[in-house]
Design an enzyme around this catalytic site. Structure first.
Site, PDB file in Angstrom:
ATOM      1  N   ASN A 134       4.550 118.470  29.431  1.00 55.05           N
ATOM      2  CA  ASN A 134       4.957 117.318  30.239  1.00 55.05           C
ATOM      3  C   ASN A 134       4.153 117.343  31.527  1.00 55.05           C
ATOM      4  O   ASN A 134       3.814 118.429  32.006  1.00 55.05           O
ATOM      5  CB  ASN A 134       6.426 117.470  30.645  1.00 55.05           C
ATOM      6  CG  ASN A 134       7.360 116.789  29.677  1.00 55.05           C
ATOM      7  OD1 ASN A 134       6.939 116.240  28.675  1.00 55.05           O
ATOM      8  ND2 ASN A 134       8.623 116.830  29.994  1.00 55.05           N
TER       9      ASN A 134
ATOM     10  N   ALA B 123      13.306 121.253  36.129  1.00 56.36           N
ATOM     11  CA  ALA B 123      12.160 121.359  35.213  1.00 56.36           C
ATOM     12  C   ALA B 123      11.986 120.105  34.372  1.00 56.36           C
ATOM     13  O   ALA B 123      12.964 119.470  33.975  1.00 56.36           O
ATOM     14  CB  ALA B 123      12.353 122.564  34.299  1.00 56.36           C
TER      15      ALA B 123
ATOM     16  N   ASP C   9      10.641 117.598  25.590  1.00 56.58           N
ATOM     17  CA  ASP C   9      11.772 117.245  24.733  1.00 56.58           C
ATOM     18  C   ASP C   9      11.572 117.704  23.298  1.00 56.58           C
ATOM     19  O   ASP C   9      12.530 117.861  22.560  1.00 56.58           O
ATOM     20  CB  ASP C   9      12.002 115.731  24.777  1.00 56.58           C
ATOM     21  CG  ASP C   9      12.505 115.315  26.141  1.00 56.58           C
ATOM     22  OD1 ASP C   9      13.415 116.005  26.654  1.00 56.58           O
ATOM     23  OD2 ASP C   9      11.974 114.346  26.717  1.00 56.58           O
TER      24      ASP C   9
ATOM     25  N   ASP D  54      18.474 120.947  25.076  1.00 60.13           N
ATOM     26  CA  ASP D  54      18.594 120.380  26.418  1.00 60.13           C
ATOM     27  C   ASP D  54      19.280 121.441  27.277  1.00 60.13           C
ATOM     28  O   ASP D  54      20.498 121.667  27.168  1.00 60.13           O
ATOM     29  CB  ASP D  54      19.400 119.078  26.385  1.00 60.13           C
ATOM     30  CG  ASP D  54      19.363 118.378  27.731  1.00 60.13           C
ATOM     31  OD1 ASP D  54      19.532 119.061  28.767  1.00 60.13           O
ATOM     32  OD2 ASP D  54      19.150 117.158  27.753  1.00 60.13           O
TER      33      ASP D  54
ATOM     34  N   LYS E 181      22.811 109.065  32.007  1.00 58.71           N
ATOM     35  CA  LYS E 181      22.417 110.460  31.769  1.00 58.71           C
ATOM     36  C   LYS E 181      23.391 111.418  32.452  1.00 58.71           C
ATOM     37  O   LYS E 181      23.791 112.423  31.885  1.00 58.71           O
ATOM     38  CB  LYS E 181      21.005 110.660  32.334  1.00 58.71           C
ATOM     39  CG  LYS E 181      20.348 111.924  31.908  1.00 58.71           C
ATOM     40  CD  LYS E 181      18.873 111.924  32.264  1.00 58.71           C
ATOM     41  CE  LYS E 181      18.052 111.024  31.369  1.00 58.71           C
ATOM     42  NZ  LYS E 181      16.633 111.015  31.684  1.00 58.71           N
TER      43      LYS E 181
HETATM   44  O1  C5P Z   1      14.506 114.782  30.167  1.00 60.28           O
HETATM   45  P1  C5P Z   1      15.719 114.214  30.865  1.00 60.28           P
HETATM   46  O2  C5P Z   1      15.432 112.937  31.597  1.00 60.28           O
HETATM   47  O3  C5P Z   1      16.937 114.178  29.992  1.00 60.28           O
HETATM   48  O4  C5P Z   1      16.002 115.260  32.037  1.00 60.28           O
HETATM   49  C1  C5P Z   1      17.136 115.147  32.831  1.00 60.28           C
HETATM   50  C2  C5P Z   1      17.546 116.498  33.353  1.00 60.28           C
HETATM   51  O5  C5P Z   1      17.789 117.393  32.274  1.00 60.28           O
HETATM   52  C3  C5P Z   1      16.532 117.206  34.244  1.00 60.28           C
HETATM   53  O6  C5P Z   1      17.283 117.807  35.274  1.00 60.28           O
HETATM   54  C4  C5P Z   1      15.899 118.246  33.344  1.00 60.28           C
HETATM   55  O7  C5P Z   1      15.530 119.410  34.059  1.00 60.28           O
HETATM   56  C5  C5P Z   1      17.016 118.563  32.368  1.00 60.28           C
HETATM   57  N1  C5P Z   1      16.532 118.872  31.013  1.00 60.28           N
HETATM   58  C6  C5P Z   1      16.732 120.130  30.466  1.00 60.28           C
HETATM   59  N2  C5P Z   1      16.320 120.398  29.183  1.00 60.28           N
HETATM   60  C7  C5P Z   1      15.717 119.443  28.442  1.00 60.28           C
HETATM   61  C8  C5P Z   1      15.494 118.161  28.991  1.00 60.28           C
HETATM   62  C9  C5P Z   1      15.921 117.914  30.276  1.00 60.28           C
HETATM   63  O8  C5P Z   1      17.260 120.996  31.153  1.00 60.28           O
HETATM   64  N3  C5P Z   1      15.328 119.729  27.219  1.00 60.28           N
END
Ligand code: C5P
Length: 403
Positions: free
Chosen positions: A210, A275, A279, A306, A337
């Site tokens: 990413n 972080a 995904d 996640d 979210k």
């Molecule tokens: O990717 P997303 O928009 O869902 O990310 C939202 C929050 O979730 C962020 O704080 C990110 O650090 C966390 N996150 C995570 N593990 C993932 C995807 C996101 O901890 N696989």
């Protein structure tokens, strides 16, 4: 000149070539809203004149024990009594030795001994003087006496050599002093932060990742540390220096990040997921480099865990803070979210404005609604976020205590 209404600082300048940088330091400390008065040793006056510091600070400079301006002829007592802190920058090897052994044979050393406020020193000297066992013994003694040692840094030196001993840059010193004197709303709170991207290997050299500079995550870890927290940061592959006082654990993939987080989650009170976790991971990463051909290559990607949702879904989760970078419908997507991941606090921003930038605009979403943190450097945004997180955390703790 405008007199600041902020905290009061006495800057001690000792004899070293870095004394010229102390002039810039005065300017930056004034910007941080400090009232600054300057005391110089005789050797410091050989490098820079008191007139320079007088002009910059807007106050007469103190150089003499017997200065008649001190009403009771006790400048060494009077000058330190109304100060919030005393900073010696640059602090020469000789001056540190005097401090460590309680010598008081001039105004500045006497002021240090007679003070009733915190003392911070920024060592500046040739690398061999810094590495000498005598200097290291003196530094250890000063640490035992709760003197804050700021630096030194490593790099080119005025003498032409390279190594440890350079004074920290004025920007860093001004920031460190301001942080030291800031309130500590997270004193004693254990904070775990994730930062940077993750990297999902395709083969020995290629991977999926990413876009993330890690700037925000590192700023959050630093701000939490400055707010008094005990901070551990789990960082993906990123080129950022570790903030001082923060324990750093380096990982590569999302799975490794999850493992590193889960190993430590039982010992943390607050979890901040900054972080940009990939995904998806690669279904079957190859150990060897895939040979290039002119054929199409199909990759199977499988969803990664996640991490934040897993932490927030634990039976007894820490206070969880999330981040959301969206490219459209910011408020709506971010709030959805927050609810889905069951987070008490989420910081949202627009991807277009955030990735790699030095500044960001954040919207904080919690059960009480939303608030905008107008555009500012990420270091400042991180501090504001932490102040708000600390308030919510403390309210939650009070409620828990009552129930
Ligand atoms: O990717 P997303 O928009 O869902 O990310 C939202 C929050 O979730 C962020 O704080 C990110 O650090 C966390 N996150 C995570 N593990 C993932 C995807 C996101 O901890 N696989």
């Amino acid at each position: 000149m405008v007199e600041s209404t902020g905290r009061r600082l006495l800057l001690g300048v000792t004899g070293g070539i870095a004394a010229y940088k102390a002039a810039e330091l005065v300017r930056l400390l004034l910007k941080e809203q400090f009232h600054v008065e300057v005391a110089m040793t005789a050797a410091a006056c050989g490098f820079v004149t008191p007139a320079t510091f007088q002009a910059l600070s807007g106050h007469p400079v103190w150089t003499d024990m017997w200065d008649a301006r001190a009403g009771n002829a006790m400048a060494h007592i009077e000058l330190s009594r109304d100060k919030d802190a005393l900073l010696v920058a640059p602090a020469s090897a000789d001056f540190l030795a005097k401090l460590a052994h309680g010598l008081a044979d001039d105004l500045l050393s006497t002021l240090c001994l007679a003070r009733d406020c915190p003392l911070l020193v920024a060592p500046a000297m040739n690398r061999q003087m810094w590495e000498h066992p005598a200097t290291q013994r003196n530094i250890a003694l000063l640490r035992q006496d709760s003197v804050q040692i700021l630096g030194p840094d490593s790099g080119d030196q005025a003498c032409g050599e390279t190594g440890f001993g350079r004074m920290l840059e004025p920007e860093e010193l001004a920031g460190a002093v301001a942080a030291f004197l800031r309130p500590k709303p997270l004193q004693g709170v254990r904070v775990l932060v994730t930062a940077g991207p993750t990297f999902e290997a395709i083969d020995a050299v290629r991977g999926v990742t990413n876009r993330s500079s890690g700037k925000m995550g590192f700023a959050v870890a630093r701000a939490a540390q400055e707010a008094g927290a005990e901070v551990t940061m789990v960082a993906g592959p990123v080129a950022q220096p570790t903030p001082s006082g923060v324990t750093r654990v380096d990982v590569v993939s999302a799975r490794e990040m999850l493992d590193a987080v889960m190993q430590r989650i039982g010992q943390c009170d607050m979890f901040i997921g900054v972080a940009a976790v990939s995904d998806y991971g690669v279904a079957q990463a190859r150990e060897q480099k895939i040979k290039k051909t002119d054929q199409n290559l199909n990759l199977e990607l499988i969803p990664n865990p996640d991490i934040l949702a897993e932490v927030a879904g634990l039976p007894n989760p820490p206070f969880c803070v999330g981040f959301a970078a969206e490219s459209e419908n910011l408020l709506e997507f971010a709030e959805a979210k927050r609810r889905r991941k069951k987070l008490p606090l989420l910081a949202a921003n627009l991807v277009q404005h955030a990735v790699g930038a030095e500044e960001s605009e954040l919207i904080l979403l919690d059960d009480g609604g939303s608030r905008v943190l107008p555009k500012a450097p990420k270091t400042e945004q991180a501090r504001r976020l932490l102040v708000h997180a600390a308030q919510l955390y403390s309210t939650r703790m009070q409620r828990k205590g009552k129930s």
